[in-house]
Design a protein around this motif. Sequence first.
Motif, PDB file in Angstrom:
ATOM      1  N   CYS A 105      39.885  68.081  37.464  1.00  0.00           N
ATOM      2  CA  CYS A 105      41.281  67.598  37.356  1.00  0.00           C
ATOM      3  C   CYS A 105      42.266  68.502  38.102  1.00  0.00           C
ATOM      4  CB  CYS A 105      41.715  67.456  35.898  1.00  0.00           C
ATOM      5  SG  CYS A 105      40.596  66.481  34.926  1.00  0.00           S
ATOM      6  N   GLN A 107      44.459  67.858  40.163  1.00  0.00           N
ATOM      7  CA  GLN A 107      45.786  67.265  40.397  1.00  0.00           C
ATOM      8  C   GLN A 107      46.807  67.697  39.363  1.00  0.00           C
ATOM      9  OE1 GLN A 107      42.878  65.720  40.208  1.00  0.00           O
ATOM     10  NE2 GLN A 107      42.679  64.082  41.741  1.00  0.00           N
ATOM     11  N   THR A 108      46.309  68.273  38.241  1.00  0.00           N
ATOM     12  CA  THR A 108      47.242  68.667  37.172  1.00  0.00           C
ATOM     13  C   THR A 108      47.597  70.152  37.241  1.00  0.00           C
ATOM     14  OG1 THR A 108      45.398  69.177  35.711  1.00  0.00           O
ATOM     15  CG2 THR A 108      46.258  66.920  35.598  1.00  0.00           C
ATOM     16  N   THR A 109      47.236  70.808  38.344  1.00  0.00           N
ATOM     17  CA  THR A 109      47.350  72.277  38.338  1.00  0.00           C
ATOM     18  C   THR A 109      48.521  72.803  39.173  1.00  0.00           C
ATOM     19  OG1 THR A 109      45.744  72.435  40.147  1.00  0.00           O
ATOM     20  CG2 THR A 109      44.878  72.602  37.895  1.00  0.00           C
ATOM     21  N   GLY A 110      49.502  71.968  39.407  1.00  0.00           N
ATOM     22  CA  GLY A 110      50.740  72.418  40.057  1.00  0.00           C
ATOM     23  C   GLY A 110      50.508  73.094  41.394  1.00  0.00           C
ATOM     24  N   GLN A 113      47.206  73.752  43.687  1.00  0.00           N
ATOM     25  CA  GLN A 113      46.666  72.786  44.641  1.00  0.00           C
ATOM     26  C   GLN A 113      46.956  73.195  46.087  1.00  0.00           C
ATOM     27  OE1 GLN A 113      47.493  68.535  43.085  1.00  0.00           O
ATOM     28  NE2 GLN A 113      48.991  69.831  42.056  1.00  0.00           N
ATOM     29  N   TYR A 138      36.155  68.969  42.716  1.00  0.00           N
ATOM     30  CA  TYR A 138      37.022  69.765  41.857  1.00  0.00           C
ATOM     31  C   TYR A 138      38.062  70.532  42.697  1.00  0.00           C
ATOM     32  CZ  TYR A 138      33.469  68.853  38.202  1.00  0.00           C
ATOM     33  OH  TYR A 138      32.605  68.275  37.309  1.00  0.00           O
ATOM     34  N   GLN A 139      38.596  71.584  42.071  1.00  0.00           N
ATOM     35  CA  GLN A 139      39.733  72.299  42.674  1.00  0.00           C
ATOM     36  C   GLN A 139      39.475  72.765  44.119  1.00  0.00           C
ATOM     37  OE1 GLN A 139      42.966  72.828  42.872  1.00  0.00           O
ATOM     38  NE2 GLN A 139      43.244  73.937  40.949  1.00  0.00           N
ATOM     39  N   TRP A 142      39.527  69.869  46.461  1.00  0.00           N
ATOM     40  CA  TRP A 142      40.899  69.342  46.466  1.00  0.00           C
ATOM     41  C   TRP A 142      41.820  70.240  47.308  1.00  0.00           C
ATOM     42  CZ3 TRP A 142      42.943  64.848  45.522  1.00  0.00           C
ATOM     43  CH2 TRP A 142      44.314  64.728  45.292  1.00  0.00           C
TER      44      TRP A 142
END
Length: 269
Positions: A105, A107-110, A113, A138-139, A142
């Motif tokens: 996830c 996209q939720t890590t401000g 990213q 994953y991160q 991304w």
Amino acid sequence: MRPITICLMNQKGGCGKSSTCFHLAGQFAQAGDRVLLVDADPQGSLSQGFFGSTLVECLEPQETLAALFLDDAFLAPEALCARTPLENVASVRSNQHLAPHNTPCPQTTGLRQFALRTCLDRLPDFDLVLIDCPPNLYQCSWNALVAADFVIIPVPPEDFGTQGLRPVQQAIEGARLLNPRLSLLGHLVTRSDGRLLVHRTYEQNLRRLYGPTVLQTVVPEASAFKVSLACRQPVSHYAPRSKAAFVMRRLAQEIVARIEGSNREEKIA
Ligand SMILES: Nc1ncnc2c1ncn2[C@@H]1O[C@H](COP(=O)(O)OP(=O)(O)OP(=O)(O)O)[C@@H](O)[C@H]1O
Ligand SMILES: [Mg+2]
């Protein structure tokens, strides 16, 4: 001039992402380009290609890509770029210290990213950046999508290899919201054994399904890739007269032609 940044991505493990990065880097470097290899995979395969597993596993987090995700690290991007034994090739290395940061996830890590993009934006002295992704979305993958101009998706022409391409496509579309310049450079058929009917058939299916996005160059299964890697050199340097080296030259030419084509289209638009 900004460097061209290409990431190699597929959820499928073992499809040749790291190998293609490694050998392409040699090819571009030999042609005179200044290449930065970014290992965005906690497995550290690409880093081990040049430096071996013992050295890579002993690197401190601050010496690796993990530094981008450490809250208290003073980040000097150029200090992360290690020289490799190859002229014109530098490398941002990774090892097991990256694993805790490769979270789902992303996209939720401000701002996390944008960690890689911010780092690369501060490194002007390269013509080409190749980012090797882990076999998940994953991160780390991304971050690669948010930082890159182009994506190459290596695909082995087999059933398991061609599964899971839709999530990759969706991830590319999602990342375009943060990075509108991102585009798919192409699917790359890898590890192909032309003697196998099943490989020929899957390649035809891929071309039917994805049309001209599939690169014309096919990377064959060839021992020269493995042997060169074992000797810590890309095929362009270890076995320049081999068929494998010839294929990498052709692939590099096709990549350049596609990038030039997409720049022309952009200018016309
Ligand atoms: N075209 C090829 N011919 C022969 N061997 C290859 C070829 N491509 C990759 N290999 C070998 O297959 C193995 C897996 O390749 P590689 O590590 O590049 O895959 P990967 O997609 O990066 O895997 P992962 O998803 O685990 O990161 C390596 O040992 C590599 O040397
Ligand atoms: Mg890999």
